[in-house]
Write an enzyme that holds these catalytic residues in place. Structure first.
Site, PDB file in Angstrom:
ATOM      1  N   GLU A  40     -11.664  15.743  13.974  1.00 27.81           N
ATOM      2  CA  GLU A  40     -12.253  14.923  12.904  1.00 27.81           C
ATOM      3  C   GLU A  40     -13.720  14.769  13.260  1.00 27.81           C
ATOM      4  O   GLU A  40     -14.051  14.070  14.215  1.00 27.81           O
ATOM      5  CB  GLU A  40     -11.594  13.544  12.873  1.00 27.81           C
ATOM      6  CG  GLU A  40     -10.115  13.565  12.538  1.00 27.81           C
ATOM      7  CD  GLU A  40      -9.847  13.986  11.112  1.00 27.81           C
ATOM      8  OE1 GLU A  40     -10.683  13.693  10.236  1.00 27.81           O
ATOM      9  OE2 GLU A  40      -8.810  14.624  10.881  1.00 27.81           O
ATOM     10  N   CYS A  54     -18.139   7.695   9.595  1.00 29.47           N
ATOM     11  CA  CYS A  54     -18.053   9.127   9.269  1.00 29.47           C
ATOM     12  C   CYS A  54     -17.958   9.326   7.765  1.00 29.47           C
ATOM     13  O   CYS A  54     -18.304  10.378   7.249  1.00 29.47           O
ATOM     14  CB  CYS A  54     -16.846   9.741   9.972  1.00 29.47           C
ATOM     15  SG  CYS A  54     -15.319   8.870   9.626  1.00 29.47           S
TER      16      CYS A  54
HETATM   17  P1  NAP Z   1     -19.512  12.312  20.385  1.00 31.70           P
HETATM   18  O1  NAP Z   1     -20.751  12.170  21.186  1.00 31.70           O
HETATM   19  O2  NAP Z   1     -19.113  13.656  19.951  1.00 31.70           O
HETATM   20  O3  NAP Z   1     -18.364  11.654  21.290  1.00 31.70           O
HETATM   21  C1  NAP Z   1     -17.049  11.523  20.821  1.00 31.70           C
HETATM   22  C2  NAP Z   1     -16.105  11.370  21.991  1.00 31.70           C
HETATM   23  O4  NAP Z   1     -16.111  12.569  22.754  1.00 31.70           O
HETATM   24  C3  NAP Z   1     -16.482  10.260  22.955  1.00 31.70           C
HETATM   25  O5  NAP Z   1     -15.302   9.676  23.445  1.00 31.70           O
HETATM   26  C4  NAP Z   1     -17.214  10.999  24.071  1.00 31.70           C
HETATM   27  O6  NAP Z   1     -17.132  10.329  25.289  1.00 31.70           O
HETATM   28  C5  NAP Z   1     -16.417  12.280  24.107  1.00 31.70           C
HETATM   29  N1  NAP Z   1     -17.148  13.419  24.639  1.00 31.70           N
HETATM   30  C6  NAP Z   1     -18.454  13.717  24.480  1.00 31.70           C
HETATM   31  N2  NAP Z   1     -18.745  14.890  25.087  1.00 31.70           N
HETATM   32  C7  NAP Z   1     -17.591  15.334  25.634  1.00 31.70           C
HETATM   33  C8  NAP Z   1     -17.227  16.471  26.406  1.00 31.70           C
HETATM   34  N3  NAP Z   1     -18.135  17.408  26.719  1.00 31.70           N
HETATM   35  N4  NAP Z   1     -15.944  16.606  26.811  1.00 31.70           N
HETATM   36  C9  NAP Z   1     -15.036  15.676  26.493  1.00 31.70           C
HETATM   37  N5  NAP Z   1     -15.306  14.566  25.775  1.00 31.70           N
HETATM   38  C10 NAP Z   1     -16.568  14.391  25.350  1.00 31.70           C
HETATM   39  O7  NAP Z   1     -19.539  11.405  19.082  1.00 31.70           O
HETATM   40  P2  NAP Z   1     -19.961   9.866  18.964  1.00 31.70           P
HETATM   41  O8  NAP Z   1     -21.441   9.775  19.136  1.00 31.70           O
HETATM   42  O9  NAP Z   1     -19.094   9.009  19.823  1.00 31.70           O
HETATM   43  O10 NAP Z   1     -19.545   9.540  17.460  1.00 31.70           O
HETATM   44  C11 NAP Z   1     -20.367   9.776  16.341  1.00 31.70           C
HETATM   45  C12 NAP Z   1     -19.945  11.039  15.624  1.00 31.70           C
HETATM   46  O11 NAP Z   1     -18.561  11.011  15.355  1.00 31.70           O
HETATM   47  C13 NAP Z   1     -20.609  11.174  14.260  1.00 31.70           C
HETATM   48  O12 NAP Z   1     -21.077  12.491  14.121  1.00 31.70           O
HETATM   49  C14 NAP Z   1     -19.500  10.871  13.247  1.00 31.70           C
HETATM   50  O13 NAP Z   1     -19.647  11.505  12.010  1.00 31.70           O
HETATM   51  C15 NAP Z   1     -18.300  11.343  13.974  1.00 31.70           C
HETATM   52  N6  NAP Z   1     -17.100  10.604  13.528  1.00 31.70           N
HETATM   53  C16 NAP Z   1     -16.170  11.256  12.789  1.00 31.70           C
HETATM   54  C17 NAP Z   1     -15.035  10.564  12.349  1.00 31.70           C
HETATM   55  C18 NAP Z   1     -13.971  11.230  11.540  1.00 31.70           C
HETATM   56  O14 NAP Z   1     -12.920  10.638  11.379  1.00 31.70           O
HETATM   57  N7  NAP Z   1     -14.176  12.424  11.025  1.00 31.70           N
HETATM   58  C19 NAP Z   1     -14.877   9.216  12.660  1.00 31.70           C
HETATM   59  C20 NAP Z   1     -15.853   8.591  13.422  1.00 31.70           C
HETATM   60  C21 NAP Z   1     -16.971   9.290  13.853  1.00 31.70           C
HETATM   61  P3  NAP Z   1     -18.370   9.472  25.883  1.00 31.70           P
HETATM   62  O15 NAP Z   1     -18.695   8.436  24.891  1.00 31.70           O
HETATM   63  O16 NAP Z   1     -17.817   8.929  27.155  1.00 31.70           O
HETATM   64  O17 NAP Z   1     -19.488  10.454  26.094  1.00 31.70           O
END
Ligand code: NAP
Length: 518
Positions: free
Chosen positions: A258, A297
């Site tokens: 997602e 999102c």
């Molecule tokens: P993110 O930086 O991609 O992080 C998401 C999750 O992945 C966090 O738990 C993060 O942990 C973990 N993560 C990051 N890099 C990783 C890696 N290399 N290996 C394993 N895990 C890793 O996203 P975010 O900044 O938290 O969230 C914002 C984004 O999420 C936006 O782009 C938004 O559109 C999207 N989003 C989508 C939905 C949906 O339902 N489609 C819902 C909410 C948000 P850490 O925080 O510990 O780094």
């Protein structure tokens, strides 16, 4: 209530324990005050996954769907009992206003309760039928039937920072009901709510059914193996890294994604200014820009309006967004809190500047005077409304600025051209169209649906009871094609598919029916 600096505990292999070192420091984004430390360093993550597979998986699979539903109901009840505390934590650690925090916490509770209800209707069965028996031979006795059974592994739930509670609830409800144990990996910046949630629900579940770790080293996904599920919510950048994991490439681990999306709202040319459909459009767009400081999102990022209404919409949006009160959510009258971190603030401000290279700034972009905090403190950003100068500029359709920022476009007269413009988002979670013209609504659905997981049709008939495009309902699918990740969550029983193996059974009809009936 003054929070003591705390160390978030991890639940692994049925035991609560603290990680080593300081890990990440979690802040209050309004005041920048440190609130907690999160780390799982030094803990046996692989052993935690193994325990969940062995103990949690076996315990859940021994239960019927109805029994698993009772567990979900008990989880929802626990969250309800701790609702005020969780709301306050979300306000403090997430910068949520009280109403934003309720949206997250009540979303988690409501989703779990919804699945508890669905489960009660499934009854005392451990195999879920997918359709009816199919006659395979000339005589009715030889039949085939599709069934869902739980996958024999663990579901790792990796969540984004913006919905620490709902993100947990929607994934947990489907995985646990399907019969898979879960290990939660919350986003570091807002992990306080996720950890507290797991603390309050853990003891209603069998040992190993739920675990949580603040794995800042991002090691957990690479520890998954055949039979496991990786259910990810976050940016498409991180999703690309996870898709390249050897275990995912080899298809041993099933991946659900997602990701992000530049959601659109479209105003039909038939809509009259000031009418009910127009007002519904305006209030949806205003809410979807402002709510959760645009960190949703499903937030509206692009607004398409017909030429004849462009000026009117522009003025109405500016008027309604201009007076949004920004500040510390604990201060009286605040309607929009900060974004979650310094990095997010920098990313939002930089993103708005990049959009402004191809758009006129109608409101915001820089300059904000937050209420209730000393000048210069906190990760605040202004509501920013832009109007496209060049509707074909790629950045306006492709750059997700994860904050209260949206761009207004003049819709082409031709519906196909409008759909093509919207589709330049490269696949989205939700698109809303406001029209009372049935033929146009049908045409838009046919054009927009291939590019979106959900299409919301706003019209006069449902104006009084409409649920905005930003609210994800457990009854309906959540996800979308392309950059949105290609995943499908929720949607009632459809949400269980990620965590289940669909198997075709062939044999004696009576035997197959007996197996399905349990
Ligand atoms: P993110 O930086 O991609 O992080 C998401 C999750 O992945 C966090 O738990 C993060 O942990 C973990 N993560 C990051 N890099 C990783 C890696 N290399 N290996 C394993 N895990 C890793 O996203 P975010 O900044 O938290 O969230 C914002 C984004 O999420 C936006 O782009 C938004 O559109 C999207 N989003 C989508 C939905 C949906 O339902 N489609 C819902 C909410 C948000 P850490 O925080 O510990 O780094």
């Amino acid at each position: 209530m003054q929070l003591r600096m705390q160390r978030l505990r991890n639940l692994l292999a049925g035991t609560w324990s603290e990680g080593q070192g300081d890990g990440a420091t979690l802040l209050n984004p309004s005041t920048e005050e440190p609130l907690a430390l999160a780390t799982s360093d030094g803990l046996e993550l692989a052993a935690g996954l193994a325990f969940a597979r062995r103990e949690g998986g076996a315990a859940l699979r021994a239960l019927t769907f109805a029994d698993r539903g009772k567990l979900l109901g008990a989880m929802a009840k626990r969250i309800h009992e701790h609702r005020d505390e969780l709301i306050e934590l979300a306000m403090r650690n997430g910068g949520n206003t009280r109403s934003d925090a309720k949206f997250d916490i009540d979303g988690a509770m409501g989703t779990l309760a919804h699945y508890a209800e669905i489960a009660a209707g499934l009854g005392d069965v451990r195999v879920l039928a997918d359709g009816d028996s199919i006659q395979l031979g000339r005589a009715p006795r030889l039949a085939g039937r599709h069934v869902f059974v739980p996958r024999r592994g663990v579901a790792l739930l990796v969540n984004a920072f913006n919905f620490p509670a709902w993100g947990f609830g929607e994934k947990a409800a489907c995985a646990l009901l399907a019969g898979m144990p879960i290990v939660c990996k919350p986003a570091a910046s807002t992990a306080i709510v996720a950890h507290r949630l797991v603390e309050v629900v853990a003891d209603v579940l069998p040992p190993g059914a739920v675990s949580i770790a603040s794995d800042l080293a991002h090691e957990l996904p690479s520890l998954l193996q055949y039979g496991d599920v990786l259910s990810f919510t976050g940016s498409s950048r991180t999703a690309s890294l996870l898709r390249a994991l050897p275990s995912v490439v080899s298809s041993a681990v099933r991946l659900g994604v997602e990701a992000d999306s530049l959601n659109s709202a479209i105003l039909g040319p038939d809509v009259e200014q000031g009418g009910e459909t127009y007002e519904l459009f305006l209030s949806d767009v205003v809410r979807e820009i402002r709510q959760k400081t645009g960190q949703k999102c499903t937030a509206v990022r692009r607004v398409f309006v017909p030429a004849a209404l462009r000026e009117r919409v522009r003025d109405d949006l500016v008027e309604r967004l201009r007076d949004v009160v920004v500040g510390d959510p604990f201060a009286e009258g605040v309607q929009m809190g900060p974004v979650v971190s310094a990095a997010q603030r920098a990313s939002v401000l930089e993103g708005a500047c990049r959009l402004a290279e191809h758009a006129t700034v109608l409101l915001g972009q820089s300059g904000v005077s937050p209420l209730g905090v000393p000048a210069g403190q906190g990760f605040f950003v202004p509501v920013t409304l832009l109007e496209a100068k060049d509707a074909s500029a790629a950045v306006l359709h492709e750059l997700e600025v994860f904050g209260p920022v949206a761009t207004l476009f003049e819709s082409p007269d031709d519906t196909d051209e409008l759909v093509d413009l919207v589709a330049r988002g490269g696949g989205g979670l939700v698109c809303s169209a406001y029209t009372d013209d049935r033929a146009l609504a049908t045409e838009l659905v046919l054009g927009l649906a291939p590019h979106h997981g959900r299409v919301v049709l706003g019209s006069q008939k449902i104006a009084g009871q409409a649920v905005g495009p930003g609210a994800v309902m457990p009854h309906l699918l959540h996800g979308g094609p392309g950059r949105a990740g290609g995943g499908e969550e929720l949607g009632g029983l459809r949400g269980l598919a990620l965590y289940s193996q669909r198997t075709a059974l062939q044999g004696d009809r009576a035997l197959l029916d007996a197996i399905v009936k349990g």
